[in-house]
Design an enzyme around this catalytic site. Structure first.
Site, PDB file in Angstrom:
ATOM      1  N   HIS A 183       6.051   4.420  13.372  1.00  0.00           N
ATOM      2  CA  HIS A 183       6.505   5.358  12.337  1.00  0.00           C
ATOM      3  C   HIS A 183       5.373   5.995  11.539  1.00  0.00           C
ATOM      4  O   HIS A 183       5.612   6.827  10.683  1.00  0.00           O
ATOM      5  CB  HIS A 183       7.437   4.624  11.353  1.00  0.00           C
ATOM      6  CG  HIS A 183       6.724   3.599  10.518  1.00  0.00           C
ATOM      7  ND1 HIS A 183       6.006   3.930   9.397  1.00  0.00           N
ATOM      8  CD2 HIS A 183       6.591   2.262  10.663  1.00  0.00           C
ATOM      9  CE1 HIS A 183       5.470   2.834   8.872  1.00  0.00           C
ATOM     10  NE2 HIS A 183       5.808   1.798   9.629  1.00  0.00           N
ATOM     11  N   ASP A 216       0.808  -1.230   0.000  1.00  0.00           N
ATOM     12  CA  ASP A 216       0.000   0.000   0.000  1.00  0.00           C
ATOM     13  C   ASP A 216       0.837   1.274   0.000  1.00  0.00           C
ATOM     14  O   ASP A 216       0.376   2.332   0.415  1.00  0.00           O
ATOM     15  CB  ASP A 216      -0.905   0.002   1.241  1.00  0.00           C
ATOM     16  CG  ASP A 216      -0.106  -0.092   2.544  1.00  0.00           C
ATOM     17  OD1 ASP A 216       1.146  -0.046   2.488  1.00  0.00           O
ATOM     18  OD2 ASP A 216      -0.724  -0.211   3.611  1.00  0.00           O
ATOM     19  N   GLU A 242      -2.028   5.260   3.119  1.00  0.00           N
ATOM     20  CA  GLU A 242      -1.992   3.882   2.607  1.00  0.00           C
ATOM     21  C   GLU A 242      -3.368   3.325   2.258  1.00  0.00           C
ATOM     22  O   GLU A 242      -3.497   2.554   1.304  1.00  0.00           O
ATOM     23  CB  GLU A 242      -1.297   2.964   3.621  1.00  0.00           C
ATOM     24  CG  GLU A 242       0.201   3.212   3.793  1.00  0.00           C
ATOM     25  CD  GLU A 242       0.532   4.335   4.772  1.00  0.00           C
ATOM     26  OE1 GLU A 242      -0.415   4.933   5.361  1.00  0.00           O
ATOM     27  OE2 GLU A 242       1.718   4.638   4.960  1.00  0.00           O
ATOM     28  N   ARG A 292       2.499   8.043   9.701  1.00  0.00           N
ATOM     29  CA  ARG A 292       2.257   9.475   9.530  1.00  0.00           C
ATOM     30  C   ARG A 292       1.206  10.012  10.504  1.00  0.00           C
ATOM     31  O   ARG A 292       1.332  11.117  11.010  1.00  0.00           O
ATOM     32  CB  ARG A 292       1.757   9.744   8.115  1.00  0.00           C
ATOM     33  CG  ARG A 292       2.857  10.038   7.153  1.00  0.00           C
ATOM     34  CD  ARG A 292       2.312  10.464   5.794  1.00  0.00           C
ATOM     35  NE  ARG A 292       3.350  11.120   5.020  1.00  0.00           N
ATOM     36  CZ  ARG A 292       4.426  10.513   4.557  1.00  0.00           C
ATOM     37  NH1 ARG A 292       4.625   9.233   4.793  1.00  0.00           N
ATOM     38  NH2 ARG A 292       5.343  11.189   3.879  1.00  0.00           N
ATOM     39  N   GLU A 303      -1.086  -8.745  -1.681  1.00  0.00           N
ATOM     40  CA  GLU A 303      -1.666  -8.164  -0.457  1.00  0.00           C
ATOM     41  C   GLU A 303      -2.777  -7.170  -0.819  1.00  0.00           C
ATOM     42  O   GLU A 303      -2.829  -6.030  -0.365  1.00  0.00           O
ATOM     43  CB  GLU A 303      -0.594  -7.493   0.417  1.00  0.00           C
ATOM     44  CG  GLU A 303      -0.974  -7.358   1.871  1.00  0.00           C
ATOM     45  CD  GLU A 303       0.080  -6.619   2.693  1.00  0.00           C
ATOM     46  OE1 GLU A 303       0.209  -5.400   2.555  1.00  0.00           O
ATOM     47  OE2 GLU A 303       0.789  -7.292   3.473  1.00  0.00           O
ATOM     48  N   HIS A 350      12.815   4.043  13.345  1.00  0.00           N
ATOM     49  CA  HIS A 350      12.689   4.220  11.889  1.00  0.00           C
ATOM     50  C   HIS A 350      13.528   5.442  11.472  1.00  0.00           C
ATOM     51  O   HIS A 350      13.568   6.445  12.179  1.00  0.00           O
ATOM     52  CB  HIS A 350      11.203   4.456  11.567  1.00  0.00           C
ATOM     53  CG  HIS A 350      10.858   4.341  10.120  1.00  0.00           C
ATOM     54  ND1 HIS A 350      11.185   5.312   9.206  1.00  0.00           N
ATOM     55  CD2 HIS A 350      10.210   3.371   9.421  1.00  0.00           C
ATOM     56  CE1 HIS A 350      10.749   4.940   8.004  1.00  0.00           C
ATOM     57  NE2 HIS A 350      10.156   3.763   8.107  1.00  0.00           N
TER      58      HIS A 350
END
Ligand code: UD1
Ligand code: UDP
Length: 386
Positions: free
Chosen positions: A206, A93, A129, A208, A115, A239
């Site tokens: 991590h 994604d 995503e 957003r 996926e 990350h």
């Protein structure tokens, strides 16, 4: 052509790449790295000994979504023009997935989406995503749904049933492959950590949606948990995204039981998950790995597009409030019955044969068969276990 850009795409595409390489009588496979990620993509690729045929080297520091999307779209247009593949494989994604599917669509090249069909039903979580994955669906010709639930989501959106194959998630294949290999921590950055006399909480974060206040809350909660429980240690591989590091490095350094480390190679990370008492995370991939390893997972998000583990009681969605994180973690640290209840169910995400099914489907598609994969060959969580 198999295309990948970030760490999780590399890990989840690796088993498919191996299967393609085992079937060279059927395919010429071309591997393309957009390198939306640089260091942590290379770390994953080198563990699996995968060398891209084409590396577009697109990462910029603190890249924004529009600029990254444009770079992938334009570079993939040229790459597709030069190579002219019969089919393009994407996984997941990310922006690499969406922009590559769009570039392929513009050239009327078929897309196969590994996926496919995961949905949170909230366009802002995970952001961007959820929308990247949905938009990829409308440009996709073959949908590899990891679970029966993902197939249902695709059917609800009007995707033709005969274009969907339920495969299991390829991350289970990767995990099974890595787990077979001998390992010790002696040559890693974790060699001095006393795992034997502590309970390990493994943290990753991590997303957003969490940047800023939410990540601050998560860090404050971690500090509080370590203060409350002297037998707890935290390992947090941070990350590389500067938006994440800015916050973590303001709040968490300087505690002897909180280990902030550089991103770990997948082999080390898998073995660290095995040592963990519980996982605190907002990651997509960890939600699928935790049930395979029988580790309870507390999800630092408000929604998930991977509901199966939650429905089976293997994971709990707890959000990002400081108090809630401390409370839910305390429940698992204090209550053995509750802890055991969270690791009972079977893994709903795969049986380690997803890549095999994907490549068999591509062979059938190439041979012009109308049934992409016989129903008995598909992943059925009630039958397959990993
Ligand atoms: C990306 C994906 C996200 C996925 C995550 C996995 C998008 C929009 N986001 O998020 O879906 O869950 O990867 O980790 O596709 N950076 C480095 N070195 C690296 C990797 C990243 O320095 O090896 C830094 C760079 O400054 C880069 C920034 O991180 O600009 C952000 O990278 P990006 O891929 O845009 O977003 P992620 O938050 O990593
Ligand atoms: N992972 C890893 N090293 C780390 C942290 C995570 O190899 O230091 C692996 C993890 O096991 C999972 C994948 O990377 O397979 C998840 O990647 P990430 O959290 O970057 O992305 P997401 O899954 O949230 O999209």
């Amino acid at each position: 052509m198999a295309v990948f850009g970030t760490r999780p795409e590399a890990i989840k595409m690796a088993p498919v790449v191996f299967q393609l390489q085992n079937n060279q009588n059927h395919f010429e496979s071309i591997l393309v790295a957009t390198a939306q990620h640089r260091e942590i993509l290379d770390q994953a690729l080198s563990l699996f000994n995968i060398k891209p045929d084409i590396d577009l080297n697109l990462m910029n520091s603190r890249q924004g979504l529009p600029a990254l999307t444009s770079r992938v779209l334009e570079s993939m247009e040229t790459t597709l023009n030069n190579v002219k593949p019969d089919i393009v494989l994407v996984q997941g994604d990310t922006t690499t997935v969406f922009a590559t599917a769009l570039a392929a669509f513009y050239q009327k090249i078929p897309v196969a989406h590994v996926e496919a069909g995961l949905r949170s039903h909230n366009i802002y979580s995970p952001f961007p995503e959820e929308v990247s994955r949905r938009l990829t669906t409308v440009m996709t010709n073959i949908h590899f749904a990891p679970t029966p639930g993902a197939r249902q989501e695709l059917l609800k959106e009007g995707v033709a049933a005969d274009r969907i194959v339920v495969t299991g998630n390829t991350v289970v294949d990767a995990l099974v492959h890595i787990s077979k290999q001998d390992f010790n921590f002696d040559n890693t950055s974790l060699k001095n950590i006393d795992f034997d006399r502590h309970r390990l909480i493994l943290v990753t974060s991590h997303r957003r949606e969490s940047w800023g206040t939410e990540l601050q809350n998560i860090c404050e909660a971690i500090k509080e948990i370590v203060k409350l429980y002297p037998d707890v240690i935290v390992v947090y591989p941070v990350h590389p995204n500067p938006a994440v590091r800015d916050t973590v490095n303001k709040i968490l350094p300087g505690h002897d039981r909180i280990h902030l480390v550089e991103p770990l190679d997948y082999m080390t990370f898998v073995n660290l998950m095995k040592k963990a008492y519980l996982l605190l995370t907002d990651s997509g991939g960890l939600q699928e790995e935790a049930p395979t390893l029988k580790k309870p997972l507390l999800l630092l998000r408000e929604t998930t597009e991977r509901p199966e583990a939650f429905e089976a009681g293997l994971c709990k969605i707890i959000g990002t409030s400081r108090n809630r994180i401390v409370e839910e973690t305390s429940l698992l640290l204090n209550n053995q019955e509750g802890y055991q209840a969270m690791i009972k169910a079977d893994n709903p995400y795969g049986d380690g044969r997803a890549a095999e099914r994907i490549v068999q489907t591509l062979i059938n598609w190439n041979a012009g068969k109308s049934i992409l994969l016989e129903a008995v060959e598909e992943f059925n969580p009630r039958v397959g276990k990993a």
